[in-house]
Design an enzyme around this catalytic site. Sequence first.
Site, PDB file in Angstrom:
ATOM      1  N   ASP A   2       1.282  -1.138   0.130  1.00 32.76           N
ATOM      2  CA  ASP A   2       0.259   0.051  -0.377  1.00 32.76           C
ATOM      3  C   ASP A   2       0.361   1.566  -0.025  1.00 32.76           C
ATOM      4  O   ASP A   2       0.347   2.107   0.624  1.00 32.76           O
ATOM      5  CB  ASP A   2      -0.572  -0.122   1.519  1.00 32.76           C
ATOM      6  CG  ASP A   2      -2.587   1.030   1.029  1.00 32.76           C
ATOM      7  OD1 ASP A   2      -2.834   1.440  -0.212  1.00 32.76           O
ATOM      8  OD2 ASP A   2      -2.487   1.253   2.156  1.00 32.76           O
ATOM      9  N   LYS A  20       1.808   3.680  -5.784  1.00 28.77           N
ATOM     10  CA  LYS A  20       1.708   2.330  -6.709  1.00 28.77           C
ATOM     11  C   LYS A  20       2.633   2.002  -7.765  1.00 28.77           C
ATOM     12  O   LYS A  20       2.549   0.493  -8.498  1.00 28.77           O
ATOM     13  CB  LYS A  20       0.313   2.607  -7.146  1.00 28.77           C
ATOM     14  CG  LYS A  20      -0.762   3.042  -6.679  1.00 28.77           C
ATOM     15  CD  LYS A  20      -1.210   2.181  -5.205  1.00 28.77           C
ATOM     16  CE  LYS A  20      -1.404   3.305  -4.051  1.00 28.77           C
ATOM     17  NZ  LYS A  20      -0.874   2.697  -3.073  1.00 28.77           N
ATOM     18  N   ASP A  32      -3.463  -3.157  -2.133  1.00 32.15           N
ATOM     19  CA  ASP A  32      -4.285  -2.327  -2.038  1.00 32.15           C
ATOM     20  C   ASP A  32      -4.239  -1.268  -3.166  1.00 32.15           C
ATOM     21  O   ASP A  32      -3.485  -0.920  -3.377  1.00 32.15           O
ATOM     22  CB  ASP A  32      -4.553  -1.706  -1.135  1.00 32.15           C
ATOM     23  CG  ASP A  32      -6.068  -1.143  -0.951  1.00 32.15           C
ATOM     24  OD1 ASP A  32      -6.199  -0.898  -1.452  1.00 32.15           O
ATOM     25  OD2 ASP A  32      -6.048  -0.041   0.160  1.00 32.15           O
ATOM     26  N   ASN A  33      -5.398  -0.953  -3.870  1.00 28.13           N
ATOM     27  CA  ASN A  33      -5.856   0.545  -4.983  1.00 28.13           C
ATOM     28  C   ASN A  33      -5.015  -0.179  -6.638  1.00 28.13           C
ATOM     29  O   ASN A  33      -4.748   0.941  -6.793  1.00 28.13           O
ATOM     30  CB  ASN A  33      -4.794   1.853  -4.499  1.00 28.13           C
ATOM     31  CG  ASN A  33      -5.672   1.955  -2.701  1.00 28.13           C
ATOM     32  OD1 ASN A  33      -4.758   2.419  -2.225  1.00 28.13           O
ATOM     33  ND2 ASN A  33      -6.001   2.517  -2.711  1.00 28.13           N
ATOM     34  N   GLU A  86     -11.718   3.987  -0.132  1.00 27.27           N
ATOM     35  CA  GLU A  86     -11.168   3.823   0.684  1.00 27.27           C
ATOM     36  C   GLU A  86     -12.441   5.389   1.740  1.00 27.27           C
ATOM     37  O   GLU A  86     -11.696   6.511   0.680  1.00 27.27           O
ATOM     38  CB  GLU A  86     -10.306   3.904   1.939  1.00 27.27           C
ATOM     39  CG  GLU A  86      -9.016   4.950   1.828  1.00 27.27           C
ATOM     40  CD  GLU A  86      -8.400   3.880   0.190  1.00 27.27           C
ATOM     41  OE1 GLU A  86      -7.693   4.249  -0.377  1.00 27.27           O
ATOM     42  OE2 GLU A  86      -8.636   2.713  -0.294  1.00 27.27           O
TER      43      GLU A  86
END
Length: 259
Positions: free
Chosen positions: A183, A186, A211-212, A241
């Site tokens: 996380d 990216k 994540d993401n 989120e």
Amino acid sequence: MVSPAIALAFVPLLLTLIIKYRYFFVLFYRAVLIRIWKDCVTGLTREERAYQYVLTHAIPGDPESILDTFDVWCSKVEYISNIGPKKGKILDRMLLEQTPLTVLELGAHCGYSTVRIARALPLGARIYSIEMDQRNAAIAEKIIRLAGFDDDTVELIVNPSDEVIPRLRSDFGLERLDFVFMDHWKKCYLPDLQMLEGSGLLGKGSMIVADNVLFPGAPKFLRYLRKSGLYEWKIHRATLEYSKGIRDGMAELVYQGIK
């Protein structure tokens, strides 16, 4: 000079764009504009403000209280991109199914996900959490200790991930990673994953959760998963989120080894 008639002709288009992208405008307002304003007014970073709120509202030594207080702050006061409660429950389930003993976290930020992971681990498990930003790492350290986790459970490493991963075996004595949570930046997902593959720390069945991957997104990472053949993987779709209407997701990877 634009005539009123021409200007009015653009009004429906403008309204359509505002309606279509309203959730992104709200996110920009909460994540950027409010942050800039409060940085100037308080003289504190957003992460320092979050810590002050948690310190004054949460119960020390109670991880659930720490997480719940963080969630209130992120949803009602200011926005921080933690994994949050909805995707957090998916992460909780994977941790309970996997029962990992050695966990690597890439991107501690404020320590929210670190606490979330630590509270779900079996006795004797340990997290190695990497955070490159020294100020964020200082906040994460306070949050982690406030939740009641000591150095035996969570080791916080303040350095860029691409410097730490090659040294996990030599400097920290790791032989295998059971679980990895990504996380951080990216753009680092793919090179860090490939670095982990090269380190020999991933064994058959090692799980990686990122994540993401849909927003802000990690397209190169996802393309690699489709082509590599090294993983069984899927995406758990959810909303971003502490937001509404913005689609996101977490990638779940299970390493199968070189075929």
